[in-house]
Design a protein around this motif. Structure first.
Motif, short mmCIF file in Angstrom:
data_model
loop_
_atom_site.label_atom_id
_atom_site.label_comp_id
_atom_site.label_asym_id
_atom_site.label_seq_id
_atom_site.Cartn_x
_atom_site.Cartn_y
_atom_site.Cartn_z
N LYS A 112 -24.12 58.38 58.67
CA LYS A 112 -25.33 58.91 58.04
C LYS A 112 -26.14 59.80 58.97
N ASN A 113 -25.81 59.77 60.26
CA ASN A 113 -26.61 60.53 61.23
C ASN A 113 -25.76 61.50 62.05
N ARG A 114 -24.66 61.96 61.48
CA ARG A 114 -23.77 62.86 62.21
C ARG A 114 -24.47 64.12 62.71
N GLU A 115 -25.35 64.67 61.91
CA GLU A 115 -26.00 65.93 62.29
C GLU A 115 -26.92 65.73 63.49
N VAL A 116 -27.77 64.71 63.45
CA VAL A 116 -28.69 64.50 64.56
C VAL A 116 -27.94 64.07 65.82
N LEU A 117 -26.80 63.41 65.66
CA LEU A 117 -26.03 62.97 66.82
C LEU A 117 -25.43 64.13 67.59
N LYS A 118 -25.32 65.31 66.94
CA LYS A 118 -24.80 66.48 67.63
C LYS A 118 -25.70 66.90 68.79
N ARG A 119 -26.97 66.56 68.72
CA ARG A 119 -27.91 66.94 69.78
C ARG A 119 -28.56 65.73 70.46
N THR A 120 -27.95 64.57 70.26
CA THR A 120 -28.51 63.33 70.78
C THR A 120 -27.52 62.60 71.68
N PRO A 121 -27.91 62.20 72.88
CA PRO A 121 -27.03 61.37 73.72
C PRO A 121 -26.71 60.07 72.98
N HIS A 122 -25.44 59.68 72.94
CA HIS A 122 -25.07 58.47 72.20
C HIS A 122 -23.66 58.03 72.59
N PHE A 123 -23.30 56.81 72.15
CA PHE A 123 -21.90 56.42 72.16
C PHE A 123 -21.60 55.64 70.88
#
Length: 294
Positions: A112-123
């Motif tokens: 549900k958050n693929r777009e924001v994850l493009k610019r967000t540090p995550h794993f």
């Protein structure tokens, strides 16, 4: 007035009230799970961080009969209550060493958050993503968070791995985990439910943290899950009820995993704000293998 007219009217009235040293901008914001909201961005002279006052619930109140003067008064009060103190602003915009002690983990839904994850540090973790937030303490108003993006890493000159390791180290220190039975929860509110969960064969526990904020992140820690297993004396299911907490039930429960998943979906659909939904899945923790799986 319709929704668009309502937004325009509130925007104008709040700007008039807050004066020339504060600029008020109407913003359309995409929050967690791609939930769209409209709010007022309050930009004050001399401040680097600006709160957003979301107006969607105010419009619902207007539709239910609250007068516009009352709405304007409540919005302005919210603006004043949500001011972030100058010290917090300065800390956040300086070097990472001044920020690192307040960075924590947050679990969100990956798909549900693929777009924001493009610019967000995550794993990636199960069907979820682990992102990082900066905790801001508003005193009597409680704790708020500021999302950390890759642009912050560039400013602080640190790597994504360094940020996430720092957040994982902080999370349990700043937000200690808690496990509470449903029976104890009801007792805290001064009453006993008609049906006791244990007598009905449906023991259920709430796994979160003391602040009840971003509490689902405690499932990242095996030492927490092992402690839960020792209390239950068996493997257990985790039902992700929101980004702030999870439900725990023993594996020996008389309901099937399929039924538990249907319960999660029903609660998410009817009881949890869309931006707080974590997952519709049910996880199983195997205490011998030290593994949490879908």
């Amino acid at each position: 007035m319709n929704y668009k007219e309502f937004l325009s009217y509130v925007h104008r009235k709040v700007q008039e009230n807050l004066g020339e040293h504060t600029r008020v901008e109407l913003h359309h914001v995409t929050k967690n799970n791609a939930v769209a909201k409209d709010g007022l961005l309050i930009i004050e002279d001399g401040r680097n961080i600006s709160p957003i006052i979301y107006l969607n619930n105010f419009y619902t109140a207007y539709q239910m009969g609250t007068s516009m003067p009352e709405i304007i008064s409540d919005v302005i009060q919210a603006c004043r209550q949500n001011q972030i103190d100058t010290q917090a602003e300065q800390e956040f915009y300086q070097e990472f060493s001044q920020v690192s002690g307040k960075v924590v983990c947050k679990l969100i839904n990956y798909e549900k958050n693929r777009e924001v994850l493009k610019r967000t540090p995550h794993f990636h973790y199960l069907d979820l993503a682990v992102v990082c937030c900066y905790l801001v303490d508003h005193g009597s108003l409680g704790k708020g968070t500021v999302q950390i993006y890759r642009s912050h890493l560039e400013m602080w000159e640190i790597t994504e791995k360094e940020l996430i390791e720092n957040a994982k180290e902080n999370t349990l220190k700043l937000l200690p985990w808690t496990l509470q039975s449903m029976e104890d929860l009801f007792a805290d509110f001064g009453y006993r439910p008609v049906f006791d969960g244990k007598e009905e064969g449906f023991p259920m526990y709430i796994l979160s943290n003391r602040e009840k904020t971003l509490g689902a992140s405690v499932i990242l820690y095996d030492q927490v899950l092992q402690s839960v297993a020792r209390r239950l004396k068996e493997d257990f299911y985790i039902l992700p009820s929101s980004v702030h907490e999870c439900m725990v039930v023993p594996r020996s429960i008389r309901f099937s995993r399929k039924i538990l998943a249907e319960m999660v979906r029903d609660v998410n659909r009817t009881q949890v704000p869309p931006e707080d939904v974590l997952s519709n899945e049910v996880y199983l923790y195997d205490c011998e293998k030290h593994s949490l799986t879908l």
